[in-house]
Design an enzyme around this catalytic site. Structure first.
Site, PDB file in Angstrom:
ATOM      1  N   HIS A 187       8.517  -7.450  -3.478  1.00 16.24           N
ATOM      2  CA  HIS A 187       7.241  -7.844  -4.107  1.00 16.24           C
ATOM      3  C   HIS A 187       7.387  -9.153  -4.878  1.00 16.24           C
ATOM      4  CE1 HIS A 187       4.837  -4.261  -3.235  1.00 16.24           C
ATOM      5  NE2 HIS A 187       6.010  -3.641  -3.237  1.00 16.24           N
ATOM      6  N   GLY A 214       0.851  -1.182   0.000  1.00 20.35           N
ATOM      7  CA  GLY A 214       0.000   0.000   0.000  1.00 20.35           C
ATOM      8  C   GLY A 214       0.880   1.222   0.000  1.00 20.35           C
ATOM      9  N   LYS A 266      -9.889 -12.566 -16.287  1.00 24.10           N
ATOM     10  CA  LYS A 266      -9.962 -12.764 -17.740  1.00 24.10           C
ATOM     11  C   LYS A 266      -9.134 -13.966 -18.221  1.00 24.10           C
ATOM     12  CE  LYS A 266     -11.216 -10.842 -21.742  1.00 24.10           C
ATOM     13  NZ  LYS A 266     -12.523 -10.224 -22.006  1.00 24.10           N
ATOM     14  N   CYS A 268       5.392  -5.975   1.756  1.00 23.77           N
ATOM     15  CA  CYS A 268       5.659  -4.535   1.768  1.00 23.77           C
ATOM     16  C   CYS A 268       4.889  -3.837   2.893  1.00 23.77           C
ATOM     17  CB  CYS A 268       5.366  -3.941   0.380  1.00 23.77           C
ATOM     18  SG  CYS A 268       6.050  -2.300   0.158  1.00 23.77           S
ATOM     19  N   TYR A 269       3.885  -3.031   2.572  1.00 22.71           N
ATOM     20  CA  TYR A 269       3.102  -2.375   3.635  1.00 22.71           C
ATOM     21  C   TYR A 269       2.535  -3.425   4.595  1.00 22.71           C
ATOM     22  CZ  TYR A 269      -0.511   0.565   5.791  1.00 22.71           C
ATOM     23  OH  TYR A 269      -1.299   1.252   6.682  1.00 22.71           O
ATOM     24  N   GLU A 324       5.085 -10.778  -6.205  1.00 21.04           N
ATOM     25  CA  GLU A 324       4.030 -10.912  -7.222  1.00 21.04           C
ATOM     26  C   GLU A 324       4.400 -10.314  -8.571  1.00 21.04           C
ATOM     27  OE1 GLU A 324       4.108  -8.962  -4.643  1.00 21.04           O
ATOM     28  OE2 GLU A 324       3.030  -7.082  -4.905  1.00 21.04           O
ATOM     29  N   ASP A 371     -16.033 -13.532 -23.202  1.00 17.92           N
ATOM     30  CA  ASP A 371     -16.755 -13.643 -21.934  1.00 17.92           C
ATOM     31  C   ASP A 371     -18.154 -14.228 -22.114  1.00 17.92           C
ATOM     32  OD1 ASP A 371     -14.504 -12.397 -21.040  1.00 17.92           O
ATOM     33  OD2 ASP A 371     -15.446 -10.448 -20.716  1.00 17.92           O
TER      34      ASP A 371
END
Ligand code: XMP
Length: 528
Positions: free
Chosen positions: A185, A72, A384, A99-100, A187, A243
């Site tokens: 991070h 964040g 997606k 992180c945060y 990710e 979709d």
């Protein structure tokens, strides 16, 4: 041995449906919160992004396998910074703070966090110690940092497990309590081994089974749809996009011919797209399909209209009108399929984290609010890329599964000026050349979107011995992650040359091809 005992002490999740034992990602407003949830799912573990405001009791009620605290932008000591119920860390649920999230953990558990004079942003060389998080990973590796504050003392009982030159405490853990924290991070792709760190947390620490597979999603959704719809009839609007196509196939798999698909062919699709939809659904999958050829209705309403927003409004309204007429003809239909995605349901809300919100303009076909039908939303839990994987698993053709996004108002907003039959035909032919060459070059999937635009102006050219006065065609190709920003694609010159010469040679109405070299911002992806 101790680690093994820890793994086994967590409740087994192998027998429950993945959604019943989620990994909850608490959103503290970081730019990567959604990405964390996606990465967890890429490890085949079901995850949901939830607000950091959930109480410990609310979190416990969800029976999560693990928690991830996101990054964040705030500092944990700033007034109004996003907080979490400190009891969350006492639930005994395996938790990874990023992180945060790490700093919050440190502060709430009695460690210290301090502001650095300079922020650390970018790649850093980390030295990893012994930890289940780093099992089987090289001790030295590159990680991605993005922070101003740092943990300067870990909480009592926690052990420091990684460091970097500017961040001596780059990770800590308290194995007894199942609490893990990293400053970097894992990710983002800039941390090359990041996904392995996440997998270690999920599999080794939390004992989460990798059971969130396309096959499991299908099985689960089919069950849900059956129990929701029973023996009632259900209707689905097909747009030609992935979709609505996947949603329709899931429903058809669940309730067979209780489903009727309605494909409103507004005549604003690209070359062969309408035929492809009809062939795939009617021909291949034998889904009951109403193909409404409404081209004339749309074109007559669009005649003489050049304002982009008016075009959008007309196409949207007419679409609803046609769809309603068809629905009425079908008689008593209680349910309506909608291709709402998980990313439509969650919206990162800045510092405040997620807020449940549906973006109305992204709903499939923008169907009428006053239609008194119950919604069936089989993609509501999916990102997606997961929709695409489910589509592949269901046997959908590659062209449909990997189709680039295409706007609802179609080619109407790619003709700059009035929409006429002749201009549509010209644009369709040019676009078909572009699609063909981009696919042949193997670039189709790498591009977020690639298409032609027809500005309805004329310029002078010379072909053979005569002067021409023809349309220009603009080539627009962009790379993007989510359409919020986009970069103009550096297509190879040879490819541009081939596309341009084919377009001017094959389409008499066109005598000039230009390339759009603007990114978003300042331009948008579409021209209107
Ligand atoms: P822009 O042009 O705003 O587009 O950069 C961002 C993304 O949205 C698509 N787009 C639309 N999609 N109806 C839609 O369904 C619309 O009116 C519309 N306008 C733009 C665009 O293709 C891109 O993917």
């Amino acid at each position: 041995m101790a680690e093994h005992a820890e793994v086994l002490s967590f409740p087994s999740a192998a027998t429950s449906a993945p959604e019943e034992r989620p990994v909850l990602v608490l959103d503290f407003g970081g730019q990567y919160s959604q990405l964390i949830a996606r990465r967890v799912r890429e490890a085949r573990v079901y995850s949901e992004l939830v607000s950091h405001r959930l109480s410990a009791a609310e979190i416990q009620a969800r029976n999560p396998l693990a928690l991830v605290l996101s990054g964040g932008p705030a500092s944990v000591y700033v007034e109004g910074a996003p907080e979490m119920d400190p009891d969350v860390l006492r639930l005994g649920i395996p938790t990874l703070g990023i992180c945060y999230g790490m700093q919050l953990m440190a502060r709430d558990l009695g460690g210290t966090v301090e502001s650095n004079d300079v922020s650390e942003y970018g790649k850093a060389d980390a030295l990893l110690g012994e930890s289940p998080l780093f099992r089987d990973l090289p001790a030295e590796q590159v990680v991605w940092m993005s922070h101003r504050d740092s943990v300067t003392a870990p909480p009592p009982g926690a052990r420091v497990t990684a460091s970097s030159p500017s961040t001596p405490i780059a990770a800590f853990e308290d194995r007894e309590r199942g609490l893990y924290a990293v400053q970097f991070h894992p990710e983002v792709v800039h941390t090359p081994e990041g996904q392995e760190v996440l997998k270690n947390f999920l599999y080794e620490v939390a004992g989460a089974p990798p059971s969130w597979t396309p096959a499991a999603v299908i099985e689960e959704q089919v069950e849900r749809i059956r129990s929701q719809v029973g023996s009632e009839r259900i209707i689905c609007g097909l747009s030609g996009g992935v979709d609505s196509a996947v949603a329709a196939l899931l429903v058809h798999k669940a309730v067979g011919d209780q489903l009727t698909c309605v494909f409103v062919d507004h005549g604003l699709m690209r070359a062969n797209e309408a035929e492809q939809v009809v062939e795939t659904f009617g021909g291949h999958f034998h889904v009951p399909l109403v193909h409404v050829r409404a081209e004339e209705r749309f074109l007559s309403r669009l005649a003489g209209v050049s304002d982009p927003e008016t075009k959008r409004k007309i196409v949207g309204e007419e679409f609803i009108r046609v769809f309603e007429e068809e629905a009425r003809k079908l008689g008593d239909v209680r349910f309506l399929v909608q291709g709402t995605l998980y990313s439509d349901v969650i919206e990162s809300g800045g510092d405040d984290g997620v807020a449940a919100k549906i973006k109305s303009h992204h709903n499939v076909g923008g169907l009428p609010a006053d239609m008194r039908m119950e919604l069936v939303e089989p993609l509501r839990l999916l990102f997606k890329d997961e929709v695409r994987r489910v589509g592949e698993e269901l046997g959908m053709p590659e062209r449909l599964v990997w189709r680039q996004p295409f706007p609802g108002p179609g080619l109407a907003i790619r003709i700059i000026g009035d929409v006429t039959e002749e201009r549509l035909e010209t644009l369709r032919e040019a676009d078909a050349v572009l699609q063909d060459e981009v696919r042949k070059a193997g670039l189709y999937r790498e591009l977020w979107q690639s298409f032609c635009v027809l500005p309805a102006i004329r310029s002078v050219g010379v072909q053979g011995d005569s002067r021409t006065y023809g349309y220009p065609i603009a080539i627009r190709a962009v790379t993007s992650e989510d359409a919020m920003t986009a970069d103009w694609a550096r297509l190879p010159y040879d490819l541009i040359e081939t596309i341009a010469s084919r377009i001017v040679n094959e389409i008499p109405a066109v005598n000039r091809v230009v390339l759009d070299v603007t990114s978003k911002p300042p331009a948008t992806i579409e021209w209107e």
